[in-house]
Design a protein around this motif. Structure first.
Motif: not given
Length: 442
Positions: A327-353
């Motif tokens: 299973p992939c450990g990270s999560s990918f999230v997108w929604c139809d908004v502007l700006p910043c429509s995409c983000e990636v979530v790490a296993k710990n619940g914070y933004r990846l990186g």
């Protein structure tokens, strides 16, 4: 009945996923995940309809109960269905902010009569998930396959699970056919597809017997943690809740004249069972005993159409228990908004990186976290006031409110949910209320 077929809805979701950046997606040939999405259906005056993906997420992880965060800045539940729903709420915030903008019209209109917003005519929503939701929807009879390889007659019997960990049993066959030569042979046997989600305290516990006697059907469950037990209700249970009080969530209900219900739920090509899906997501509990208490409410028992698609998600969980995919450990999230429509979530619940020294700072907090949603909705309310739209909220008090006080403004939503819990869902696990006492950073 929806005018679109299951494959129509699944196709737009799969195409949208492919069109988005690769960062945060599973590695080809190495990882699998679950994809979920909200799809908006628009019908114009000529009765022409179109589909548009408005939120999308992947994910299979959930943090343990001891890791739950009182600041609202960590995502506790990163299953795809839950993240897609949170991203859908963010999309609704965005649409509210577009009210009264002529060049970019909103899906909402304002009702002066009751000081609330309402969806425009012809707008409805569908939900897609590439895999059967964890919990009760994943419990159904299956035919297992027995694999016999050589004269030792050791058999591997796979009982399906929904949490990424194959359930394998080994047993020795007796009284084999005299003509058996040690090659391949298959037999059928009744069993249950299994879920890793455990019954909540107060519900009937699983029997853990053989075959069809392993699980108890219809009970409320919590998600399995990878190590530490969780306090998060299963996706089957959360989706059942959407069909009772809407999928818009509590705080946005403050400004809506009625809940937002799904028109259909589409399940991608996977191991699933239509009757189990209907039972788990819509028909598990009878709310007729609550009708008197809810007669003046805009809430109802929604029963969306359940549709099964023949289209498979490219990163779906493998059917074979011998697969080396993880299973992939990270999560990918997108929604139809502007700006910043995409983000990636790490296993710990914070933004990846986000490194440890930045955790809790703005750059580490996901835009669909409770903290960020609280911050965004506060701005939505202030924006409505600036546009001279009347609401039932005294915006002057917003800077001093904590998150629990904001949620408390959604009186109709909360009172309806309380009635339903007391009458039908008595054992629903509620998180510690202290987790909602956070305020926005000054």
């Amino acid at each position: 009945m929806t005018g679109f077929k299951a494959d129509d809805i699944a196709k737009v979701c799969l195409e949208k996923f492919k069109s988005l950046p690769k960062n945060g997606k599973p590695e080809n040939g190495k990882q699998w995940t679950v994809l979920a999405a909200f799809v908006q259906e628009n019908q114009n005056e000529d009765q022409e309809t179109m589909l548009k993906v408005v939120s999308l997420a992947t994910g299979t992880t959930c943090i343990g109960s001891s890791q739950m965060d009182p600041t609202g800045k960590i995502l506790h539940d990163c299953h795809a269905e839950v993240l897609a729903r949170r991203a859908f709420t963010r999309y609704l915030f965005w649409e509210i902010s577009k009210i009264q903008t002529s060049n970019n019209p909103s899906i909402f209109v304002h009702s002066e009569e009751n000081k609330c917003l309402k969806l425009k005519e012809g707008i409805s929503f569908h939900f897609y998930t590439s895999q059967t939701p964890c919990g009760d929807a994943s419990i159904f009879p299956i035919k297992t396959q027995n694999f016999q390889k050589d004269s030792s007659f050791i058999v591997k019997k796979r009982a399906g699970t929904d949490d990424g960990s194959p359930c394998l049993k080994h047993r020795r066959l007796e009284n084999l056919d005299d003509n058996f030569s040690g090659g391949l042979s298959y037999a059928s046997e009744n069993d249950l597809n299994r879920t890793g989600a455990k019954s909540v305290p107060g519900e009937t516990a699983d029997k853990l017997g053989e075959g069809l006697d392993y699980h108890e059907v219809g009970v409320l469950r919590i998600k399995p943690g990878r190590g530490i037990p969780t306090n998060s209700m299963s996706c089957s249970d959360k989706m059942l809740k959407w069909n009772l009080v809407g999928c818009q969530g509590s705080i946005i209900s403050i400004v809506l004249n009625q809940p937002i219900y799904l028109k259909s739920i589409v399940i991608g090509k996977c191991t699933s069972n239509f009757q189990a899906l209907q039972r788990a997501l819509a028909n598990r509990f009878d709310i007729s005993g609550c009708e008197n208490e809810l007669k003046d409410s805009t809430f109802r028992h929604n029963r969306p159409e359940i549709l099964l698609s023949g289209l498979e998600f490219e990163f779906s969980k493998p059917v074979s228990s011998d697969s080396l995919l993880k299973p992939c450990g990270s999560s990918f999230v997108w929604c139809d908004v502007l700006p910043c429509s995409c983000e990636v979530v790490a296993k710990n619940g914070y933004r990846l990186g986000a490194v440890k020294k930045t955790q809790g700072l703005p750059q580490s907090v996901c835009r669909v976290s409770r903290y960020s949603m609280f911050e965004q909705f506060t701005k939505v309310l202030q924006d409505l006031k600036m546009k001279n739209f009347a609401t039932n909220v005294e915006t002057e008090l917003l800077p001093e409110m904590d998150y629990s006080q904001m949620k408390a403004l959604s009186k109709c939503y909360l009172s309806t949910w309380k009635v339903l819990r007391n009458n039908c869902l008595e054992n629903w696990l509620q998180h510690d209320r202290s987790l909602d006492n956070f305020t926005l950073d000054k």
